[in-house]
Design an enzyme around this catalytic site. Structure first.
Site, PDB file in Angstrom:
ATOM      1  N   ASP A 158       0.871  -1.187   0.000  1.00  0.00           N
ATOM      2  CA  ASP A 158       0.000   0.000   0.000  1.00  0.00           C
ATOM      3  C   ASP A 158       0.906   1.234   0.000  1.00  0.00           C
ATOM      4  O   ASP A 158       1.528   1.566   1.019  1.00  0.00           O
ATOM      5  CB  ASP A 158      -0.890   0.023   1.248  1.00  0.00           C
ATOM      6  N   LYS A 221      -7.027   3.493  -3.133  1.00  0.00           N
ATOM      7  CA  LYS A 221      -7.425   3.475  -1.712  1.00  0.00           C
ATOM      8  C   LYS A 221      -7.603   4.910  -1.256  1.00  0.00           C
ATOM      9  O   LYS A 221      -6.815   5.790  -1.630  1.00  0.00           O
ATOM     10  CB  LYS A 221      -6.326   2.746  -0.933  1.00  0.00           C
ATOM     11  N   LYS A 257     -10.408   0.419  -2.260  1.00  0.00           N
ATOM     12  CA  LYS A 257     -10.240   0.191  -0.821  1.00  0.00           C
ATOM     13  C   LYS A 257     -10.538   1.476  -0.041  1.00  0.00           C
ATOM     14  O   LYS A 257      -9.697   2.368   0.006  1.00  0.00           O
ATOM     15  CB  LYS A 257      -8.810  -0.296  -0.511  1.00  0.00           C
TER      16      LYS A 257
END
Ligand SMILES: O=C[C@H](O)COP(=O)(O)O
Length: 321
Positions: A158, A221, A257
Site C-alpha cells: 500500500d 485506496k 479500498k
C-alpha cells in the site's frame, strides 16, 4: 461498448499518461453528496440477508494495525483474528467454513512477524510503504522501503502518493512516481493511497484516481487513516466512477479500498451497497474490494452474534479488532 473485462486477480498493467481522459472532469458536488446520502438507507437488509452481507464484509477486510506502539505480539494476535475472524460456534450455526479476512495490513518492520503468524493460512500480508503516512521522503528511499517490505515477504504493498503533485496539478510527476513504485512492487499487487482528505476537491480526487490507475495501481485506496478526514461516501463514489471510466477506456478492472474511520457494521453495508450499485457484483469480492479497518471487525462480529443468538456478546469475546 467496453472492452471485455480481464479475469479477477490479474494485474492492471496501466497505460501511458493520458491527461485527456481526466482534464475536463467537472464534479457536481451537491449531486454527489445527494447520491452518497442515499446509500446508507438504500437497502434495508434484514436477518439472513444482513448476516450474509456482514460475512462478505469480513472476507474483504484488510485487518490493520498501523500504530507507533505496534509489537510483534500485537501483530501475532491480529493475525490470529484474521485467520479466525468470527467465533467458530457462530460460524458453525450459520454453516460457514474457512472464513478469513482479506489480508492483514501492517508496517514493513512487522511483515516478517505477520508472515510467521499466518503460516500457510493463505491470508496475504499487505505492507504500507513509501514513507507512510505522509510520503515526504526522497523517492529512492521510498522505493527502497518497498523492496524491504517485499524482502520481508509482503504479498501486497500500500503506497502513499505525494499530495503536492496533485495540489500543483503536476500529473506527469505523479504518474512517474507511481509508475516507479509499481515497478518496485514486482509481482506484489499495489494499492495507491490517495489521502483524499488532503486533496482539497473532488475534481482532484477524480484526477488523482485516473493517474494512479494509468500508472498501474491494482487498487486505489482513499486514505491512510491518519488524515483529518478519511474515507467518506462522496469521495468513494467519485473514485468508483473513475474506476468505471478507466474500465470503459481500457478493459482493466481496478479494485477499491476505503480506509480510515470505518467502524460500524452499518458502514460495512453502506460501502458494499456503493460497490454493488456503482461497479457491480464482481466488486464485492476481495480481489476487487477491500475495507481498510482496525476496529470494524468487532462491531460486525457483535451484529453476527446478535443474529445467531439473539443477544449481543460481551466485549471480551471480540477482544481484538
Ligand atoms: O488502512 C487502514 C487504516 O489505517 C485504518 O484506519 P482505522 O484505524 O481508522 O480503521
Amino acid at each position: 461498448m467496453s472492452p471485455t473485462p480481464k479475469n479477477p486477480g490479474t494485474r492492471n498493467p496501466g497505460t501511458d499518461l493520458r491527461p485527456d481522459w481526466f482534464a475536463d472532469i467537472r464534479i457536481n458536488t451537491p449531486a454527489v453528496e445527494r447520491r452518497a446520502a442515499t446509500l446508507p438507507v438504500r437497502r434495508s437488509l434484514k436477518k439472513d440477508w444482513q448476516a450474509a452481507w456482514l460475512l462478505n464484509a469480513v472476507r474483504c477486510i484488510d485487518l490493520t494495525t498501523l500504530a507507533g506502539d505496534d509489537t510483534e505480539d500485537r501483530v501475532a494476535r491480529l493475525c490470529a483474528k484474521a485467520m479466525q475472524p468470527v467465533a467458530p460456534d457462530l460460524l458453525a450455526a450459520m454453516g460457514v467454513e474457512g472464513l478469513t479476512t482479506g489480508a492483514v495490513c501492517v508496517y514493513p518492520t512487522m511483515v516478517a512477524a505477520a508472515k510467521r503468524a499466518l503460516g500457510n493460512s493463505g491470508v496475504p500480508v499487505a505492507s504500507v510503504a513509501t514513507g507512510f503516512p505522509a510520503g515526504l521522503m526522497p523517492l529512492d528511499l521510498r522505493l527502497a522501503e518497498i523492496r524491504f517490505a517485499l524482502d520481508q515477504g509482503a504479498d501486497e504493498i500500500d503506497i502513499v502518493i505525494t499530495r503536492a503533485h496533485v495540489l500543483r496539478g503536476d500529473w506527469a510527476a505523479l504518474y512517474d512516481e507511481i509508475r516507479a513504485m509499481r515497478e518496485a512492487c514486482g509481482p506484489a499487487r499495489m494499492k495507491a493511497i490517495l489521502a483524499t482528505g488532503d486533496l482539497k476537491s473532488l475534481e482532484n480526487v477524480a484526477r488523482a484516481s485516473h493517474v494512479a490507475m494509468q500508472a498501474g495501481s491494482d487498487w486505489i485506496k482513499t486514505s491512510t487513516g491518519k488524515e483529518g478526514v478519511n474515507a467518506t461516501l462522496p469521495v468513494s463514489l467519485v473514485m468508483c466512477r473513475a474506476i468505471r471510466d478507466y474500465q470503459a477506456q481500457t478493459g482493466h478492472r481496478v479494485g477499491f479500498k476505503p480506509a480510515g474511520g470505518l467502524r460500524t457494521a452499518k458502514d460495512a453495508i453502506s460501502w458494499q451497497v456503493l460497490m454493488r450499485e456503482e461497479l457491480g457484483r464482481d466488486w464485492l469480492a476481495p480481489d476487487l474490494f477491500r475495507i481498510g479497518a482496525s476496529s470494524l471487525l468487532g462491531d460486525i462480529e457483535r451484529q453476527i452474534s446478535h443474529h445467531v443468538t439473539g443477544r449481543y456478546a460481551a466485549a471480551h469475546r471480540q477482544a481484538i479488532a
